[in-house]
Write a protein that holds these residues in place. Structure first.
Motif, mmCIF file in Angstrom:
data_model
loop_
_atom_site.group_PDB
_atom_site.id
_atom_site.type_symbol
_atom_site.label_atom_id
_atom_site.label_comp_id
_atom_site.label_asym_id
_atom_site.label_seq_id
_atom_site.Cartn_x
_atom_site.Cartn_y
_atom_site.Cartn_z
ATOM 1 N N ALA A 149 20.401 30.436 56.621
ATOM 2 C CA ALA A 149 21.477 31.303 57.112
ATOM 3 C C ALA A 149 21.099 32.771 56.933
ATOM 4 C CB ALA A 149 22.777 30.990 56.366
ATOM 5 N N GLY A 150 20.517 33.113 55.779
ATOM 6 C CA GLY A 150 20.070 34.487 55.560
ATOM 7 C C GLY A 150 18.976 34.880 56.525
ATOM 8 N N ASN A 151 18.034 33.959 56.778
ATOM 9 C CA ASN A 151 16.956 34.235 57.732
ATOM 10 C C ASN A 151 17.480 34.484 59.135
ATOM 11 O OD1 ASN A 151 14.218 34.379 56.883
ATOM 12 N ND2 ASN A 151 14.357 32.286 56.156
ATOM 13 N N LEU A 152 18.558 33.774 59.486
ATOM 14 C CA LEU A 152 19.141 33.959 60.813
ATOM 15 C C LEU A 152 19.819 35.319 60.943
ATOM 16 C CD1 LEU A 152 20.750 30.444 61.438
ATOM 17 C CD2 LEU A 152 18.883 31.481 62.732
ATOM 18 N N LEU A 153 20.533 35.712 59.901
ATOM 19 C CA LEU A 153 21.260 36.979 59.960
ATOM 20 C C LEU A 153 20.347 38.189 59.813
ATOM 21 C CD1 LEU A 153 24.505 36.315 57.859
ATOM 22 C CD2 LEU A 153 24.348 36.795 60.308
ATOM 23 N N GLY A 154 19.233 38.006 59.076
ATOM 24 C CA GLY A 154 18.367 39.128 58.749
ATOM 25 C C GLY A 154 17.934 39.988 59.924
ATOM 26 N N VAL A 253 14.819 38.992 79.105
ATOM 27 C CA VAL A 253 13.903 38.072 78.426
ATOM 28 C C VAL A 253 13.971 38.239 76.911
ATOM 29 C CG1 VAL A 253 11.480 37.439 78.116
ATOM 30 C CG2 VAL A 253 12.354 37.972 80.406
ATOM 31 N N VAL A 254 14.070 39.489 76.441
ATOM 32 C CA VAL A 254 14.065 39.753 74.996
ATOM 33 C C VAL A 254 15.281 39.111 74.324
ATOM 34 C CG1 VAL A 254 14.172 41.544 73.225
ATOM 35 C CG2 VAL A 254 12.746 41.882 75.252
ATOM 36 N N PHE A 255 16.459 39.319 74.905
ATOM 37 C CA PHE A 255 17.673 38.749 74.317
ATOM 38 C C PHE A 255 17.621 37.219 74.332
ATOM 39 C CE2 PHE A 255 21.927 36.937 74.962
ATOM 40 C CZ PHE A 255 22.550 37.369 73.790
ATOM 41 N N THR A 256 17.218 36.660 75.463
ATOM 42 C CA THR A 256 17.147 35.203 75.590
ATOM 43 C C THR A 256 16.147 34.616 74.596
ATOM 44 O OG1 THR A 256 17.649 35.417 77.956
ATOM 45 C CG2 THR A 256 16.786 33.297 77.200
ATOM 46 N N SER A 257 15.010 35.298 74.423
ATOM 47 C CA SER A 257 14.013 34.832 73.463
ATOM 48 C C SER A 257 14.576 34.832 72.050
ATOM 49 C CB SER A 257 12.765 35.713 73.512
ATOM 50 O OG SER A 257 12.164 35.667 74.776
ATOM 51 N N GLY A 258 15.352 35.863 71.728
ATOM 52 C CA GLY A 258 15.966 35.929 70.396
ATOM 53 C C GLY A 258 16.922 34.781 70.150
ATOM 54 N N VAL A 259 17.715 34.457 71.172
ATOM 55 C CA VAL A 259 18.665 33.343 71.052
ATOM 56 C C VAL A 259 17.916 32.024 70.872
ATOM 57 C CG1 VAL A 259 20.433 32.002 72.260
ATOM 58 C CG2 VAL A 259 20.481 34.507 72.350
ATOM 59 N N VAL A 260 16.896 31.795 71.706
ATOM 60 C CA VAL A 260 16.120 30.557 71.622
ATOM 61 C C VAL A 260 15.440 30.439 70.263
ATOM 62 C CG1 VAL A 260 14.100 29.348 72.545
ATOM 63 C CG2 VAL A 260 15.778 30.353 74.110
ATOM 64 N N LEU A 314 16.404 21.744 73.452
ATOM 65 C CA LEU A 314 15.372 21.060 72.675
ATOM 66 C C LEU A 314 15.042 21.817 71.393
ATOM 67 C CD1 LEU A 314 12.991 19.895 75.545
ATOM 68 C CD2 LEU A 314 14.469 18.466 74.131
ATOM 69 N N ARG A 315 15.041 23.151 71.441
ATOM 70 C CA ARG A 315 14.778 23.935 70.230
ATOM 71 C C ARG A 315 15.918 23.769 69.225
ATOM 72 N NH1 ARG A 315 10.346 24.721 68.506
ATOM 73 N NH2 ARG A 315 10.836 26.671 67.472
ATOM 74 N N PHE A 316 17.143 23.664 69.713
ATOM 75 C CA PHE A 316 18.283 23.432 68.821
ATOM 76 C C PHE A 316 18.137 22.078 68.127
ATOM 77 C CE2 PHE A 316 22.699 21.906 68.147
ATOM 78 C CZ PHE A 316 23.121 22.882 67.256
ATOM 79 N N LEU A 317 17.758 21.063 68.896
ATOM 80 C CA LEU A 317 17.569 19.725 68.314
ATOM 81 C C LEU A 317 16.407 19.695 67.328
ATOM 82 C CD1 LEU A 317 18.164 17.519 71.489
ATOM 83 C CD2 LEU A 317 19.744 17.927 69.585
ATOM 84 N N ILE A 318 15.374 20.511 67.573
ATOM 85 C CA ILE A 318 14.255 20.609 66.633
ATOM 86 C C ILE A 318 14.751 21.073 65.262
ATOM 87 C CG2 ILE A 318 12.327 22.152 66.053
ATOM 88 C CD1 ILE A 318 11.325 19.850 67.575
ATOM 89 N N GLY A 319 15.783 21.906 65.253
ATOM 90 C CA GLY A 319 16.340 22.378 63.984
ATOM 91 C C GLY A 319 16.852 21.241 63.114
ATOM 92 N N PHE A 320 17.390 20.186 63.743
ATOM 93 C CA PHE A 320 17.850 19.026 62.974
ATOM 94 C C PHE A 320 16.674 18.271 62.365
ATOM 95 C CE2 PHE A 320 21.469 19.670 65.894
ATOM 96 C CZ PHE A 320 22.491 19.737 64.965
ATOM 97 N N THR A 321 15.562 18.190 63.098
ATOM 98 C CA THR A 321 14.385 17.525 62.527
ATOM 99 C C THR A 321 13.784 18.376 61.411
ATOM 100 O OG1 THR A 321 12.778 18.446 64.123
ATOM 101 C CG2 THR A 321 13.917 16.432 64.741
ATOM 102 N N ASP A 322 13.855 19.712 61.547
ATOM 103 C CA ASP A 322 13.398 20.589 60.459
ATOM 104 C C ASP A 322 14.173 20.293 59.172
ATOM 105 O OD1 ASP A 322 11.597 21.847 62.127
ATOM 106 O OD2 ASP A 322 12.877 23.593 62.504
ATOM 107 N N ALA A 323 15.485 20.052 59.322
ATOM 108 C CA ALA A 323 16.330 19.757 58.165
ATOM 109 C C ALA A 323 15.956 18.428 57.520
ATOM 110 C CB ALA A 323 17.800 19.748 58.582
ATOM 111 N N CYS A 324 15.298 17.561 58.287
ATOM 112 C CA CYS A 324 14.856 16.261 57.761
ATOM 113 C C CYS A 324 13.513 16.339 57.050
ATOM 114 C CB CYS A 324 14.723 15.242 58.906
ATOM 115 S SG CYS A 324 16.261 14.786 59.696
ATOM 116 N N LEU A 325 12.815 17.466 57.173
ATOM 117 C CA LEU A 325 11.426 17.491 56.728
ATOM 118 C C LEU A 325 11.213 18.316 55.465
ATOM 119 C CD1 LEU A 325 9.710 17.571 60.243
ATOM 120 C CD2 LEU A 325 9.878 15.658 58.644
#
Length: 400
Positions: A149-154, A253-260, A314-325
Motif C-alpha cells: 500500500a505504501g509503495n502504491l501511494l509513494g 500513454v504516461v497516465f495509462t502506464s501509471g495505472v497499469v 491481466l496485470r491486476f490478476l497478476i497481483g493476486f498471484t504475487d500475493a501467493c508467492l
C-alpha cells in the motif's frame, strides 16, 4: 472483562504502520530520480541513461552483499536493534540526498543507502520470531499488504511533493518519514524472549546450515525468491513501452502506464493477508503452487493482448498471484527455520530478492531488444514454470 492485546499483535499493528510509511518513502523518490540526476550535470542522453541505471541499481548490489552480515548481527544483538539501525541510517542518508551537488555524491549516498538497507526485512524477522507459527502466514501477509500500500501511494505523493516544493525538499521529507518509522519502532515495538546466539556452532554459515532440519528445502526457497523477483522485474522495464505499442502512441500513454503499473500492487494489497491466513489453514505450499500456476498462465496470455484494457485486467490478476508467492515463501521459511537463526535465513532471502531485482530488468531489456515485447512475457511464463519445477523438487520433496 477486556483483555490486553498480546505483544505480537501490538508489534504487528505498529510495524505495519511503520513499513507502510517506509513503503511510501522508498517509492516516492523513484519516479523523479532520473530527473534529479539530470539536474546534477550536463549529460548526453546516453550518459543520463547510464547514470540513472547505475544509481538505481547500486542500492540492490550493496544490499545483496551486506544483508547476510546484518542478519548475523540480528541473531546476535536483536532484531529490534537492526530495525532501528536501518530506519535511522536510511533516514539520514535519504535526507542528505537533498544536499548533493554532483552525481558522484548521489551515487555514494545510494551505495550508503544499500549498506543501511533492511528495515522491512528486519521488521518481518521481528514479527516472525514474536508471532505464533500458526499465525505467521497472516502476519506476514499483513506486513506485505502494508508495504505494498505504501509503495502504491509513494509515487503519487512524491510527484505531488515535487510539484509543490522541489526535488531537494522532497528528499528531506522522505528522510523525515523514515525517522517517524524509527520513532514508532523505538517506542512502541517490544521484542520479547530474544536469546542472543552464544553457541560457536552457529557463529558461521556452516553452523547455520547444520542447524536446519531440511537445508535443501531452505535453499530451494531462497532460489524460488530469486526467480520470483527476476520474473516480476523482467516485466517492469517494458510495461510502459508495451502500453504505448497497444495504444499506437495515441492518448495519454504516461497516465495509462501509471495505472497499469499500479494494478498488480492493488491486488496484492487486497489479497496478501487473506492468502496468508488461508495458507495457515490449508498449507502454505499449496498457496505457492497455485500462485505459480496462475502466474505462468497470466504471463503467457499477456503476450497476446491487443487492447490496453486487456493488459490492465491481466496485470491486476497478476497481483493476486504475487500475493501467493513472495509473502508465502517468507512464511515457509519462518515455519521451517529455528528461531535462533531466523535473522540470517531472512537476510539470505533478502540477498536473493535483491539479486532478482538486478537480474530481472536486465533479462527483460535483453529479450525485448533481441525479439519483441511479447516475447518477454512468454519467456517470463517459462521462468515461472521452471520455478514451479524447482519448488517441487527442492521444497515439497523435503517438506516435513
Amino acid at each position: 472483562m477486556q483483555t490486553t492485546k498480546p505483544i505480537w499483535k501490538r508489534n504487528l499493528y505498529v510495524l505495519s504502520i511503520a513499513v507502510f510509511i517506509a513503503g511510501i518513502a522508498f517509492s516516492e523518490i523513484m519516479p523523479f530520480l532520473p530527473l534529479y540526476v539530470d539536474t546534477l550535470g550536463h549529460f548526453t542522453h546516453q550518459e543520463l541513461n547510464f547514470w540513472s541505471g547505475l544509481i538505481f541499481s547500486s542500492v540492490f548490489v550493496v544490499s545483496a552483499i551486506v544483508s547476510p552480515w546484518w542478519g548475523k548481527l540480528a541473531d546476535k544483538k536483536g532484531r529490534k536493534l537492526m530495525t532501528l539501525r536501518a530506519a535511522l541510517g536510511m533516514a539520514i542518508v535519504l535526507g542528505c540526498m537533498g544536499l548533493v551537488t554532483n552525481v558522484w555524491q548521489l551515487l555514494a549516498l545510494r551505495f550508503t543507502q544499500g549498506f543501511f538497507a533492511g528495515f522491512v526485512s528486519n521488521a518481518n524477522v521481528l514479527i516472525t520470531t514474536e508471532t505464533p507459527k500458526e499465525n505467521s502466514g497472516q502476519a506476514l501477509g499483513t506486513m506485505a499488504s502494508a508495504f505494498t500500500a505504501g509503495n502504491l501511494l509513494g509515487p503519487f505523493i512524491g510527484g505531488s511533493l515535487v510539484s509543490i516544493f522541489s526535488y531537494r525538499v522532497t528528499f528531506f521529507i522522505t528522510g523525515l518519514l523514515l525517522f517517524i518509522a524509527f520513532l514508532l519502532s523505538l517506542f512502541f515495538v517490544h521484542e520479547e524472549g530474544f536469546k542472543p546466539i552464544t553457541s560457536k556452532k552457529l557463529a558461521n554459515s556452516k553452523g547455520v546450515i547444520n542447524s536446519l532440519t531440511s537445508p535443501a528445502m531452505i535453499f530451494g526457497l531462497l532460489l524460488t525468491t530469486l526467480i520470483i523477483q527476476a520474473a516480476n522485474n523482467s516485466i517492469n522495464p517494458i510495461v510502459s513501452l508495451y502500453v504505448r505499442q497497444l495504444m499506437h502512441n495515441q492518448g495519454n500513454v504516461v497516465f495509462t502506464s501509471g495505472v497499469v503499473a499500479a494494478l498488480p500492487g492493488i491486488a496484492t494489497f487486497l489479497a496478501a493477508s487473506r492468502f496468508g491466513a488461508l495458507g495457515d489453514r490449508i498449507g502454505t505450499h499449496k498457496i505457492i503452487i497455485g500462485g505459480f500456476i496462475g502466474a505462468s498462465i497470466l504471463f503467457f496470455l499477456t503476450a497476446f493482448v491487443t487492447q490496453v484494457w486487456q493488459l490492465g485486467i491481466l496485470r491486476f490478476l497478476i497481483g493476486f498471484t504475487d500475493a501467493c508467492l513472495f509473502p508465502q515463501v517468507q512464511t515457509m521459511l519462518t515455519k521451517n527455520t529455528p528461531v535462533a537463526v531466523t535473522g540470517r535465513i531472512f537476510s539470505w532471502n533478502q540477498s536473493a530478492m535483491y539479486l532478482g531485482n538486478i537480474v530481472g530488468p536486465m533479462l527483460g531489456s535483453t529479450i525485448s531488444g533481441l525479439f519483441n515485447y511479447n516475447m518477454v512475457f512468454i519467456v517470463t511464463s517459462g521462468i515461472v514454470l521452471f520455478n514451479l519445477l524447482i519448488f517441487k523438487l527442492n521444497v515439497l520433496r523435503n517438506l516435513q
